[in-house]
Design a protein around this motif. Structure first.
Motif, PDB file in Angstrom:
ATOM      1  N   SER A  49     -34.301  18.730  19.207  1.00 44.49           N
ATOM      2  CA  SER A  49     -33.521  19.908  18.818  1.00 44.49           C
ATOM      3  C   SER A  49     -33.879  21.112  19.675  1.00 44.49           C
ATOM      4  CB  SER A  49     -33.754  20.240  17.343  1.00 44.49           C
ATOM      5  OG  SER A  49     -33.262  19.203  16.519  1.00 44.49           O
ATOM      6  N   ASN A  95     -29.437  24.839  14.531  1.00 36.27           N
ATOM      7  CA  ASN A  95     -30.332  25.548  13.597  1.00 36.27           C
ATOM      8  C   ASN A  95     -30.224  24.973  12.185  1.00 36.27           C
ATOM      9  OD1 ASN A  95     -31.426  27.334  15.491  1.00 36.27           O
ATOM     10  ND2 ASN A  95     -29.724  28.777  15.265  1.00 36.27           N
ATOM     11  N   PHE A  96     -29.005  24.610  11.789  1.00 37.77           N
ATOM     12  CA  PHE A  96     -28.794  24.010  10.464  1.00 37.77           C
ATOM     13  C   PHE A  96     -29.505  22.663  10.366  1.00 37.77           C
ATOM     14  CE2 PHE A  96     -26.470  21.211   7.582  1.00 37.77           C
ATOM     15  CZ  PHE A  96     -26.401  21.991   6.435  1.00 37.77           C
ATOM     16  N   SER A  97     -29.417  21.870  11.434  1.00 39.08           N
ATOM     17  CA  SER A  97     -30.046  20.541  11.418  1.00 39.08           C
ATOM     18  C   SER A  97     -31.570  20.642  11.379  1.00 39.08           C
ATOM     19  CB  SER A  97     -29.617  19.731  12.642  1.00 39.08           C
ATOM     20  OG  SER A  97     -30.141  20.281  13.832  1.00 39.08           O
ATOM     21  N   GLN A  99     -33.163  23.258   9.916  1.00 43.23           N
ATOM     22  CA  GLN A  99     -33.467  23.778   8.571  1.00 43.23           C
ATOM     23  C   GLN A  99     -33.276  22.713   7.501  1.00 43.23           C
ATOM     24  OE1 GLN A  99     -31.319  27.333   7.677  1.00 43.23           O
ATOM     25  NE2 GLN A  99     -32.438  27.723   5.756  1.00 43.23           N
ATOM     26  N   TYR A 100     -32.263  21.863   7.698  1.00 43.55           N
ATOM     27  CA  TYR A 100     -31.979  20.796   6.730  1.00 43.55           C
ATOM     28  C   TYR A 100     -31.923  19.449   7.454  1.00 43.55           C
ATOM     29  CZ  TYR A 100     -30.474  24.874   4.082  1.00 43.55           C
ATOM     30  OH  TYR A 100     -30.418  26.091   3.463  1.00 43.55           O
ATOM     31  N   PRO A 101     -33.067  18.926   7.847  1.00 45.62           N
ATOM     32  CA  PRO A 101     -33.093  17.666   8.602  1.00 45.62           C
ATOM     33  C   PRO A 101     -32.465  16.520   7.827  1.00 45.62           C
ATOM     34  CG  PRO A 101     -35.291  18.259   7.819  1.00 45.62           C
ATOM     35  CD  PRO A 101     -34.408  19.440   7.569  1.00 45.62           C
ATOM     36  N   ALA A 103     -29.361  16.172   7.044  1.00 46.80           N
ATOM     37  CA  ALA A 103     -28.135  16.523   6.322  1.00 46.80           C
ATOM     38  C   ALA A 103     -26.884  16.126   7.086  1.00 46.80           C
ATOM     39  CB  ALA A 103     -28.106  18.021   6.037  1.00 46.80           C
ATOM     40  N   GLU A 105     -26.785  13.786   9.674  1.00 48.64           N
ATOM     41  CA  GLU A 105     -26.935  12.550  10.434  1.00 48.64           C
ATOM     42  C   GLU A 105     -25.843  11.551  10.096  1.00 48.64           C
ATOM     43  OE1 GLU A 105     -30.763  10.925   9.931  1.00 48.64           O
ATOM     44  OE2 GLU A 105     -31.811  12.551  10.971  1.00 48.64           O
TER      45      GLU A 105
END
Length: 200
Positions: A49, A95-97, A99-101, A103, A105
């Motif tokens: 990331s 950034n979202f991925s 913060q929320y790994p 979510a 995928e």
């Protein structure tokens, strides 16, 4: 990851800042579609990331720098703004991925064990013929762009096709025959199709 400045649209922005060079609406539209595909490929590429984010931020810096120039063309400014918004959206998704790994995928990633044994020129001949035929669409029946077909073939055959637009342009400069692979495929097909269904 290849340099983002290799995308045609960055070259077009540079040309648009010079009043001596005009870039058509069609060229900007097709190069923007190519850039969209480029960012999508980056999003699914198996890199960290932080590496993806660094790449996107560098792209944003380049686009913001271009925006400070006088482009002399409303269409160039329009696509420049679209590219900036696109990059900002991708940055937010990264950034979202983080913060929320997990979510966002996908359940499974595409993997192909196929490999292309021919030349890139021959592969481009095949890709170009499919692109011109307009036979390849997405799930909604919308025609896939040339850049999208190239990307799909790269994944399918585990091959990298650098500067596909230049490679396709080379085909048009052939002096003896515009097509080399397609006649061979036709000959091989007709030679072997007669044996289908008779145990061979």
């Amino acid at each position: 990851m290849k340099p983002f400045t290799e995308c045609r649209i960055f070259n077009y922005f540079s040309l648009a800042s010079n009043q001596k060079h005009a870039v058509s609406d069609e060229e900007f539209a097709s190069s923007y579609t190519e850039y969209e595909q480029y960012l999508y490929d980056l999003a699914i590429e198996p890199v960290s990331s932080s590496a993806r984010l660094r790449y996107l931020l560098h792209s944003k810096v380049e686009l913001v720098s271009i925006k400070k120039l006088s482009l002399h063309a409303p269409v160039a400014e329009f696509y420049l703004d679209k590219c900036l918004l696109l990059v900002e959206m991708e940055i937010e998704l990264v950034n979202f991925s983080v913060q929320y790994p997990g979510a966002g995928e996908a359940s499974s990633s595409f993997f192909s064990s196929l490999h292309w044994k021919g030349t890139l020129v021959n592969l481009m001949e095949l890709i170009s013929s499919l692109d011109y035929s307009e036979l390849i669409t997405d799930g909604n029946g919308k025609r896939i762009s040339f850049a999208g077909i190239v990307s799909a073939f790269e994944k399918l055959f585990n091959v990298s096709i650098p500067k596909p637009y230049d490679l396709r342009a080379d085909l048009s400069r052939r002096k003896k025959s515009c097509s080399v692979l397609l006649p061979k495929l036709k000959e091989t097909y007709e030679k072997n199709i007669v044996n289908c269904g008779i145990g061979k």
